[in-house]
Design a protein around this motif. Structure first.
Motif, PDB file in Angstrom:
ATOM      1  N   LYS A  86       0.847  -1.616   0.100  1.00  0.00           N
ATOM      2  CA  LYS A  86       0.302   0.148   0.179  1.00  0.00           C
ATOM      3  C   LYS A  86       1.028   1.200   0.019  1.00  0.00           C
ATOM      4  O   LYS A  86       0.679   2.549  -0.541  1.00  0.00           O
ATOM      5  CB  LYS A  86      -0.769   0.177   1.250  1.00  0.00           C
ATOM      6  CG  LYS A  86      -2.052  -1.013   0.908  1.00  0.00           C
ATOM      7  CD  LYS A  86      -2.573  -1.440   2.327  1.00  0.00           C
ATOM      8  CE  LYS A  86      -4.117  -2.466   2.264  1.00  0.00           C
ATOM      9  NZ  LYS A  86      -5.623  -2.640   3.380  1.00  0.00           N
ATOM     10  N   SER A  87       1.653   1.399   0.700  1.00  0.00           N
ATOM     11  CA  SER A  87       3.064   2.202   0.900  1.00  0.00           C
ATOM     12  C   SER A  87       3.431   2.323  -0.286  1.00  0.00           C
ATOM     13  O   SER A  87       3.893   3.783  -1.234  1.00  0.00           O
ATOM     14  CB  SER A  87       4.111   2.386   2.141  1.00  0.00           C
ATOM     15  OG  SER A  87       4.667   0.986   1.320  1.00  0.00           O
ATOM     16  N   LEU A  88       4.200   1.175  -1.773  1.00  0.00           N
ATOM     17  CA  LEU A  88       4.501   1.622  -2.258  1.00  0.00           C
ATOM     18  C   LEU A  88       3.354   2.469  -4.000  1.00  0.00           C
ATOM     19  O   LEU A  88       3.649   3.219  -4.474  1.00  0.00           O
ATOM     20  CB  LEU A  88       4.902   0.092  -3.074  1.00  0.00           C
ATOM     21  CG  LEU A  88       6.076  -0.073  -2.262  1.00  0.00           C
ATOM     22  CD1 LEU A  88       5.818  -1.276  -2.567  1.00  0.00           C
ATOM     23  CD2 LEU A  88       7.318   0.484  -2.368  1.00  0.00           C
ATOM     24  N   ILE A  89       2.031   1.688  -3.686  1.00  0.00           N
ATOM     25  CA  ILE A  89       1.412   2.404  -4.409  1.00  0.00           C
ATOM     26  C   ILE A  89       0.575   3.903  -4.068  1.00  0.00           C
ATOM     27  O   ILE A  89       1.257   4.205  -5.083  1.00  0.00           O
ATOM     28  CB  ILE A  89       0.096   1.388  -4.226  1.00  0.00           C
ATOM     29  CG1 ILE A  89       0.040   0.411  -4.506  1.00  0.00           C
ATOM     30  CG2 ILE A  89      -1.474   2.013  -5.057  1.00  0.00           C
ATOM     31  CD1 ILE A  89       0.370   0.260  -6.240  1.00  0.00           C
ATOM     32  N   GLN A  90       0.861   4.258  -2.391  1.00  0.00           N
ATOM     33  CA  GLN A  90       0.992   5.358  -2.474  1.00  0.00           C
ATOM     34  C   GLN A  90       2.034   6.543  -3.040  1.00  0.00           C
ATOM     35  O   GLN A  90       1.748   7.887  -3.416  1.00  0.00           O
ATOM     36  CB  GLN A  90       1.017   5.686  -1.152  1.00  0.00           C
ATOM     37  CG  GLN A  90      -0.003   6.806  -0.622  1.00  0.00           C
ATOM     38  CD  GLN A  90      -0.084   7.190   0.729  1.00  0.00           C
ATOM     39  OE1 GLN A  90      -0.911   6.042   1.320  1.00  0.00           O
ATOM     40  NE2 GLN A  90      -0.018   8.833   1.571  1.00  0.00           N
ATOM     41  N   ALA A  91       3.572   5.844  -2.628  1.00  0.00           N
ATOM     42  CA  ALA A  91       3.828   6.540  -3.784  1.00  0.00           C
ATOM     43  C   ALA A  91       4.039   7.068  -4.945  1.00  0.00           C
ATOM     44  O   ALA A  91       4.776   8.187  -5.626  1.00  0.00           O
ATOM     45  CB  ALA A  91       5.561   5.805  -3.416  1.00  0.00           C
ATOM     46  N   LYS A  92       3.768   5.576  -5.667  1.00  0.00           N
ATOM     47  CA  LYS A  92       3.237   5.424  -6.967  1.00  0.00           C
ATOM     48  C   LYS A  92       2.754   7.285  -7.446  1.00  0.00           C
ATOM     49  O   LYS A  92       2.301   7.945  -8.925  1.00  0.00           O
ATOM     50  CB  LYS A  92       2.587   5.029  -7.420  1.00  0.00           C
ATOM     51  CG  LYS A  92       2.876   4.853  -9.273  1.00  0.00           C
ATOM     52  CD  LYS A  92       1.889   4.018  -9.819  1.00  0.00           C
ATOM     53  CE  LYS A  92       2.659   3.065 -11.419  1.00  0.00           C
ATOM     54  NZ  LYS A  92       2.141   2.145 -11.787  1.00  0.00           N
TER      55      LYS A  92
ATOM     56  N   ARG B 274      11.949   3.742  -8.797  1.00  0.00           N
ATOM     57  CA  ARG B 274      11.457   2.926  -8.200  1.00  0.00           C
ATOM     58  C   ARG B 274      12.110   2.641  -6.723  1.00  0.00           C
ATOM     59  O   ARG B 274      12.447   3.777  -6.999  1.00  0.00           O
ATOM     60  CB  ARG B 274      11.949   0.910  -8.384  1.00  0.00           C
ATOM     61  CG  ARG B 274      11.706  -0.079  -7.672  1.00  0.00           C
ATOM     62  CD  ARG B 274      12.439  -1.154  -8.667  1.00  0.00           C
ATOM     63  NE  ARG B 274      12.130  -1.529 -10.368  1.00  0.00           N
ATOM     64  CZ  ARG B 274      11.058  -2.820 -11.044  1.00  0.00           C
ATOM     65  NH1 ARG B 274      10.028  -2.936  -9.999  1.00  0.00           N
ATOM     66  NH2 ARG B 274      10.346  -2.765 -11.846  1.00  0.00           N
ATOM     67  N   ALA B 275      11.070   2.421  -6.098  1.00  0.00           N
ATOM     68  CA  ALA B 275      10.192   2.738  -4.101  1.00  0.00           C
ATOM     69  C   ALA B 275      10.581   1.601  -3.829  1.00  0.00           C
ATOM     70  O   ALA B 275      10.292   0.546  -4.885  1.00  0.00           O
ATOM     71  CB  ALA B 275       8.886   3.136  -4.062  1.00  0.00           C
ATOM     72  N   PHE B 276      11.720   1.795  -3.151  1.00  0.00           N
ATOM     73  CA  PHE B 276      11.817   0.131  -2.058  1.00  0.00           C
ATOM     74  C   PHE B 276      11.756   0.560  -0.563  1.00  0.00           C
ATOM     75  O   PHE B 276      12.178   1.630   0.099  1.00  0.00           O
ATOM     76  CB  PHE B 276      13.724  -0.067  -2.741  1.00  0.00           C
ATOM     77  CG  PHE B 276      13.754   0.228  -3.915  1.00  0.00           C
ATOM     78  CD1 PHE B 276      14.400  -1.547  -4.097  1.00  0.00           C
ATOM     79  CD2 PHE B 276      13.864   1.182  -4.766  1.00  0.00           C
ATOM     80  CE1 PHE B 276      14.795  -1.335  -5.554  1.00  0.00           C
ATOM     81  CE2 PHE B 276      15.026   0.909  -5.823  1.00  0.00           C
ATOM     82  CZ  PHE B 276      15.287  -0.260  -6.653  1.00  0.00           C
ATOM     83  N   ILE B 277      11.026  -0.654  -0.458  1.00  0.00           N
ATOM     84  CA  ILE B 277      11.003  -1.102   1.188  1.00  0.00           C
ATOM     85  C   ILE B 277      11.564  -1.924   1.849  1.00  0.00           C
ATOM     86  O   ILE B 277      11.307  -2.780   1.033  1.00  0.00           O
ATOM     87  CB  ILE B 277       9.600  -0.738   1.098  1.00  0.00           C
ATOM     88  CG1 ILE B 277       9.007  -0.559   2.861  1.00  0.00           C
ATOM     89  CG2 ILE B 277       9.052  -2.175   0.757  1.00  0.00           C
ATOM     90  CD1 ILE B 277       7.650   0.337   2.578  1.00  0.00           C
TER      91      ILE B 277
END
Length: 281
Positions: free
Chosen positions: A205-211, A262-265
């Motif tokens: 969900k955090s990756l989607i929000q970052a997008k 790209r977002a990484f977590i």
């Protein structure tokens, strides 16, 4: 399916394939296979005349001995899954097949790709990954090798290693396979309680929000600060959230047109460390 139990057996098998001029697809794994792994096998079968999978829990890529000890080992069910999807051979090396002189690390120049994110959090991890993959490549001599994009930084490290060593191998990344709730498939998920499985959806969900935030923010650091706040009241402990250029893995001051980011977590669900990533631009 052929089961190869040592270096000599895999060498003889590969030589017989090379003699016939056949293409070889290779999928290196640490076992505890799930649908994500099997998607790599299926792609390899589609692309190549023979497909071989290796199962080896590599000690040199663990900087936490407890993590190494707890890593799931499910060899019998792994072999059943590989056989069911039509894999031609599985290689089950012993430690001495990969590290005959002890668990030393090969000197490989990874051009700094090993020093950020996972590399910073897990010192020595990518040096261990590069070493084991290099040695497996030399033993299996594949035409094509397949890696999941869940470990995107690892994928870039392997590409750099192959380029640096001038190995004649095509490295192919395969998109992340997810559970219905969005959680990235991982061998470590076996260790999650149902409660943590539900709560771990915060990663995706955090990756989607970052997008979504990219549409109105041109500063990656601003987006990072917003995402970090999502974890203030979460039961998961955030280790890092980072936005990086897909090629250099460095965080830019601002987004540049024509460049992919790209977002990484990485976060802990109890004592289970989870990672995920998503192209956001």
């Amino acid at each position: 399916m052929l089961v190869l139990k040592n270096k000599q057996e895999v060498t003889d098998f590969i030589q017989s394939l090379k003699y016939k001029g056949l293409t070889i697809g290779f999928v290196p794994t640490m076992g505890a296979l799930h649908s994500g792994h099997l998607s790599l096998i299926k792609k390899s079968i589609e692309d190549n005349q023979y497909t071989i999978c290796s199962i080896f829990v590599n000690p040199t890529q663990f900087n936490n001995l407890m993590d190494l000890e707890k890593y799931p080992r499910t060899e019998d069910s792994d072999i059943e899954k590989l056989n069911a999807v039509g894999c031609d051979a599985v290689y089950l090396p012993k430690i001495e097949d990969i590290y005959p002189k002890g668990t030393e690390i090969d000197p490989i120049d990874l051009k700094g790709l090993n020093s950020v994110m996972e590399g910073a959090s897990r010192p020595g991890h990518f040096e261990g990954v590069a070493t084991v993959v290099k040695r497996l490549f030399l033993q299996t001599q594949p035409t094509n090798a397949y890696f999941g994009e869940k470990d995107f930084q690892q994928l870039q490290v392997i590409k750099q290693m192959v380029k640096d060593l001038n190995l004649p191998i095509n490295i192919i990344g395969i998109p992340i396979k997810r559970e219905e709730n969005g959680l990235a498939m991982s061998s470590r998920n076996i260790r999650l309680s149902q409660d943590y499985i539900n709560k771990s959806t915060i990663l995706y969900k955090s990756l989607i929000q970052a997008k979504e935030l990219v549409k109105c923010h041109n500063n990656p650091k601003e987006i990072t600060q917003i995402i970090k706040k999502l974890f203030n009241n979460s039961d998961l402990k955030l280790e890092y959230f980072n936005i990086a250029d897909e090629e250099s893995l460095l965080t830019p001051e601002e987004f540049l047109q024509g460049t992919h980011y790209r977002a990484f977590i990485a976060a802990y669900a109890g004592d289970v460390r989870l990672i995920d990533n998503l192209r956001i631009l």
